[in-house]
Write a protein that holds these residues in place. Structure first.
Motif, short mmCIF file in Angstrom:
data_model
loop_
_atom_site.label_atom_id
_atom_site.label_comp_id
_atom_site.label_asym_id
_atom_site.label_seq_id
_atom_site.Cartn_x
_atom_site.Cartn_y
_atom_site.Cartn_z
N UNK A 255 0.61 -1.63 0.16
CA UNK A 255 0.18 0.42 -0.10
C UNK A 255 0.55 1.04 -0.21
N UNK A 256 0.32 2.36 -0.67
CA UNK A 256 1.36 3.28 -0.41
C UNK A 256 -0.44 4.80 0.06
N UNK A 257 0.55 5.76 1.23
CA UNK A 257 0.06 6.40 1.80
C UNK A 257 0.11 7.72 0.42
N UNK A 258 -1.09 8.45 0.27
CA UNK A 258 -0.98 9.64 -0.55
C UNK A 258 -1.43 10.73 0.08
N UNK A 259 -2.39 10.66 1.20
CA UNK A 259 -3.24 12.03 1.85
C UNK A 259 -2.74 11.26 3.68
N UNK A 260 -2.48 12.91 3.63
CA UNK A 260 -3.04 12.30 5.52
C UNK A 260 -2.84 14.28 5.92
N UNK A 261 -4.47 14.34 6.82
CA UNK A 261 -5.09 15.63 7.61
C UNK A 261 -5.68 15.66 8.53
N UNK A 262 -6.29 16.40 8.49
CA UNK A 262 -7.22 15.74 10.80
C UNK A 262 -8.91 16.39 9.97
N UNK A 263 -9.15 15.58 10.53
CA UNK A 263 -10.89 16.40 11.18
C UNK A 263 -11.40 17.27 12.01
N UNK A 264 -11.72 18.46 11.79
CA UNK A 264 -12.02 19.45 12.86
C UNK A 264 -12.54 18.93 13.51
N UNK A 265 -12.96 19.30 14.26
CA UNK A 265 -14.93 18.92 15.57
C UNK A 265 -15.71 19.94 14.88
#
Length: 265
Positions: A255-265
């Protein structure tokens, strides 16, 4: 909530099957998880929560509903954990309390999934017509997965299928999807397949690992071999090695990671 997009069953970005992985610190309601999965829109979003040193709970949601098991989202979640923790062995517990043991082995991730049986099934002509299938080798049904299996005689015809998805939805009810498979015309693979599931997820899943809970045994018995190579003939394409060992199916993937982020409350 940390969130990742991962392309599974591939070594290239924008190939294989994309899954979202959400790392939860607290219990989320089913309604919240469903809303997030629908917002993201991938065929599956996995929600994982740590319960022990090497143990995690995992839940899978399509844009439409929760499902019990998903191969490519399990692979994606494993990739995130292995990369972030340095662990080489972990276990997931799904919503049905099934344990999924995962191991990092060199450049591969190896997942142990259960094996489910199939039974004979008479498939209505309307299903074949919606799929554009004129000749059929065999039909089976996975009761556990609620998936119809259709074997046809040519993997080139398999790749060329252009289903009428509205007609497919109207052709049958009470199932999650239809899997179409064929002996591979390529010497690099044993069999090929495509998975259509507008009832429970998206029209077509790009690369599907969960169906190996019954498809691996189907082809292992037909070909009289326990280790096989499979190719999914979707637009994005994907491949995996699978092996039957001691009542489990071992799925080998990358597998390959393509995106990293944060969901806001």
């Amino acid at each position: 909530m940390k969130t990742y997009f991962v392309d599974s069953f591939t070594t290239e970005k924008f190939k294989g099957n994309p899954a979202a992985v959400c790392i939860t610190e607290i219990e989320l309601s089913a309604e919240t998880m469903q809303s997030i999965a629908t917002e993201i829109g991938f065929s599956e979003t996995a929600f994982i929560q740590k319960t022990g040193e090497n143990a995690y709970k995992i839940r899978f949601y399509t844009p439409k509903q929760e499902i019990a098991l998903c191969g490519h989202a399990t692979l994606a979640a494993s990739k995130i954990i292995f990369d972030n923790t340095g662990l080489v062995n972990i276990s997931f517990i799904n919503c049905e309390e099934v344990e999924l043991k995962i191991e990092k082995m060199a450049d591969k991730i190896v997942m142990q999934f259960p094996v489910y049986e199939t039974s004979e099934m008479d498939v209505p002509q309307a299903v074949f017509s919606a799929l554009g299938i004129k000749e059929v080798v065999n039909t089976r049904f996975s009761q556990k997965n609620k998936i119809i299996l259709i074997e046809i005689n040519d993997s080139d015809k398999l790749a060329a299928l252009q289903p009428d998805f509205q007609a497919l939805l109207n052709s049958y009810s009470g199932i999650n999807g239809v899997l179409v498979t064929a002996l591979s015309n390529s010497p690099d693979f044993d069999f090929q397949y495509r998975y259509f599931w507008p009832w429970a997820g998206t029209n077509e899943d790009p690369v599907t690992g969960g169906i190996q809970t019954f498809l691996t045994k189907y082809w292992a018995e037909k070909l009289n071999k326990n280790k096989l190579k499979a190719f999914q003939s979707s637009l994005r394409t994907g491949m995996m090695t699978i092996e039957l060992i001691g009542g489990k199916v071992f799925i080998y993937g990358e597998a390959v990671i393509v995106f990293e982020g944060v969901f806001k409350n």
